[in-house]
Design an enzyme around this catalytic site. Structure first.
Site, PDB file in Angstrom:
ATOM      1  N   THR A  12     -69.425 -26.305 -36.275  1.00 50.10           N
ATOM      2  CA  THR A  12     -69.216 -25.421 -34.967  1.00 50.10           C
ATOM      3  C   THR A  12     -69.444 -24.242 -35.552  1.00 50.10           C
ATOM      4  OG1 THR A  12     -67.167 -26.802 -34.009  1.00 50.10           O
ATOM      5  CG2 THR A  12     -67.633 -24.532 -33.549  1.00 50.10           C
ATOM      6  N   GLY A  34     -64.221 -30.118 -26.343  1.00 47.01           N
ATOM      7  CA  GLY A  34     -63.605 -29.575 -27.804  1.00 47.01           C
ATOM      8  C   GLY A  34     -62.837 -28.602 -27.073  1.00 47.01           C
ATOM      9  N   GLY A  42     -63.638 -28.161 -35.946  1.00 52.21           N
ATOM     10  CA  GLY A  42     -63.203 -28.475 -36.836  1.00 52.21           C
ATOM     11  C   GLY A  42     -62.257 -29.667 -35.472  1.00 52.21           C
ATOM     12  N   GLY A  74     -61.485 -29.878 -32.921  1.00 51.48           N
ATOM     13  CA  GLY A  74     -60.734 -29.962 -31.498  1.00 51.48           C
ATOM     14  C   GLY A  74     -59.517 -29.642 -30.412  1.00 51.48           C
TER      15      GLY A  74
HETATM   16  C1  SD4 Z   1     -65.226 -29.591 -31.104  1.00 49.21           C
HETATM   17  N1  SD4 Z   1     -63.983 -27.768 -32.869  1.00 49.21           N
HETATM   18  O1  SD4 Z   1     -65.835 -30.069 -29.897  1.00 49.21           O
HETATM   19  C2  SD4 Z   1     -64.990 -28.744 -32.554  1.00 49.21           C
HETATM   20  C3  SD4 Z   1     -66.817 -28.773 -33.910  1.00 49.21           C
HETATM   21  C4  SD4 Z   1     -66.239 -30.406 -33.572  1.00 49.21           C
HETATM   22  O2  SD4 Z   1     -66.765 -31.493 -35.809  1.00 49.21           O
HETATM   23  O3  SD4 Z   1     -65.312 -30.767 -33.638  1.00 49.21           O
HETATM   24  N2  SD4 Z   1     -67.173 -30.572 -35.233  1.00 49.21           N
HETATM   25  O4  SD4 Z   1     -63.633 -30.329 -31.433  1.00 49.21           O
END
Ligand code: SD4
Length: 345
Positions: free
Chosen positions: A206, A236, A258, A260
């Protein structure tokens, strides 16, 4: 230890940790903390991961001309959104388990105005649709078809976001199709996606971006295709104001990257800003948020990564991650650098 006793123990530790127990806003006391002084004429932009560097450059074009932090962060995150090689944001993002690329994004300005979209399909610049929600509707978040309709009504064009590379990886994943969302993190990703190239995702995820403009105002943006091969409809932290992104123009701003689900559980970005309000530096505030996640779920670090970035009104910046490997990019009048972020493990 009983749940209640562990909770009490944790609360006591937290109270002692926070400025000697001086300011506990959760109990309704008025903050005694002096607000940081804004450093005007010294714009700064920070963003998650190595790829933040190119995004920062686009944001800097706006900041350097005296433009608004809001325009800067939108301009900045549009760079990875438009990059088909980037498989974690916008065009080229990895699809969900049904093969659909669904995007989450949020944006917030110095007046606490905010907008977000979730599960948006077929539009490259989810961040600009989030801004439309903020500026053209009385709402804060639109999802799915509603978000798409708003985009189309405002001149956005539908595009296929699924690139050949991401489609091939998805088809590879389908062979075993373990319905387990994968974080775009090297060590667990390559165990599962045989067709992927090690190293590709190392520093991609992200994009969260925070900026302070020459007027001393703060804004932030966050945009992602979310977890690879997630359940269709999964949302997320990135579009959830307070979780993936939060801006308080008196204090500072924070964003996360990370897993979410874990960030939502502690309302991460808001927590980081509130900890800065209590007097913590950006890095210490990010660290405390990561520790909170680790405290709630001590097994977490084995399975995923979490990273927070933050800036305050003095233009100080910092970050902290659960695991090694998280980086963030900074550009200001004083420095242009990619930092390796300290981590708990
Ligand atoms: C999410 N923080 O959707 C975001 C992006 C992610 O691996 O997890 N990317 O949780």
């Amino acid at each position: 230890m009983s749940d209640r006793r562990s909770f009490l123990k944790f609360s006591l530790l937290t109270s002692a940790f926070l400025a000697g127990g001086k300011t506990l806003l959760a109990q309704g006391q008025k903050s005694q903390t002096k607000l940081p002084t804004t450093v005007k004429d010294n714009p700064i932009v920070i963003s998650t991961w190595d790829f933040g560097k190119q995004a920062n450059e686009a944001a800097w074009e706006v900041l350097n001309k005296g433009g608004r932090a809001l325009d800067a962060v939108e301009n900045g995150v549009k760079v990875p959104e438009a990059d088909p090689e980037n498989q974690t944001v916008g065009l080229g993002g990895r699809p969900d388990r049904d093969g659909r690329v669904t995007l989450d994004a949020s944006i917030m300005d110095e007046n606490s105005r905010c907008g977000a979209v979730a599960c948006l399909e077929n539009i490259v610049h989810a961040i600009s649709v989030a801004r439309l929600v903020m500026e053209k509707t009385p709402h804060v978040m639109l999802v799915g078809e509603g978000a798409l309709q708003l985009a189309l009504d405002n001149g956005f064009k539908k595009e296929n976001l699924l690139t050949e590379k991401s489609e091939l990886e998805w088809k590879e994943w389908l062979k075993e199709s373990k319905y387990q969302p994968l974080m775009n993190q090297e060590n667990n990703y390559h165990r599962t996606i045989k067709g992927s190239t090690p190293g590709d995702e190392k520093n991609h995820d992200t994009i969260g971006m925070l900026a302070m403009d020459k007027a001393g105002n703060l804004s932030g943006a966050c945009t992602t295709s979310g977890l690879a091969f997630k359940m269709h409809g999964r949302v997320g932290d990135s579009p959830i104001i307070g979780a993936g992104l939060y801006v308080d123009n008196e204090i500072g701003a924070a964003a996360s990257t990370g897993m979410g689900e874990e960030v939502v559980k502690i309302v991460g970005a808001h927590l980081v800003v509130e900890l800065m309000r209590q007097g913590l530096s950006p890095e210490k505030a990010c660290k405390a948020a990561v520790e909170r996640i680790n405290h709630k779920n001590p097994e977490a670090y084995k399975n995923f990564q979490i990273g927070f970035i933050a800036i305050n009104k003095k233009g100080e910046h910092g970050a902290f991650a659960l695991q090694k490997g998280f980086t963030y990019a900074v550009k200001s009048g004083k420095e242009e650098k990619i930092y390796n972020t300290p981590s708990l493990y």
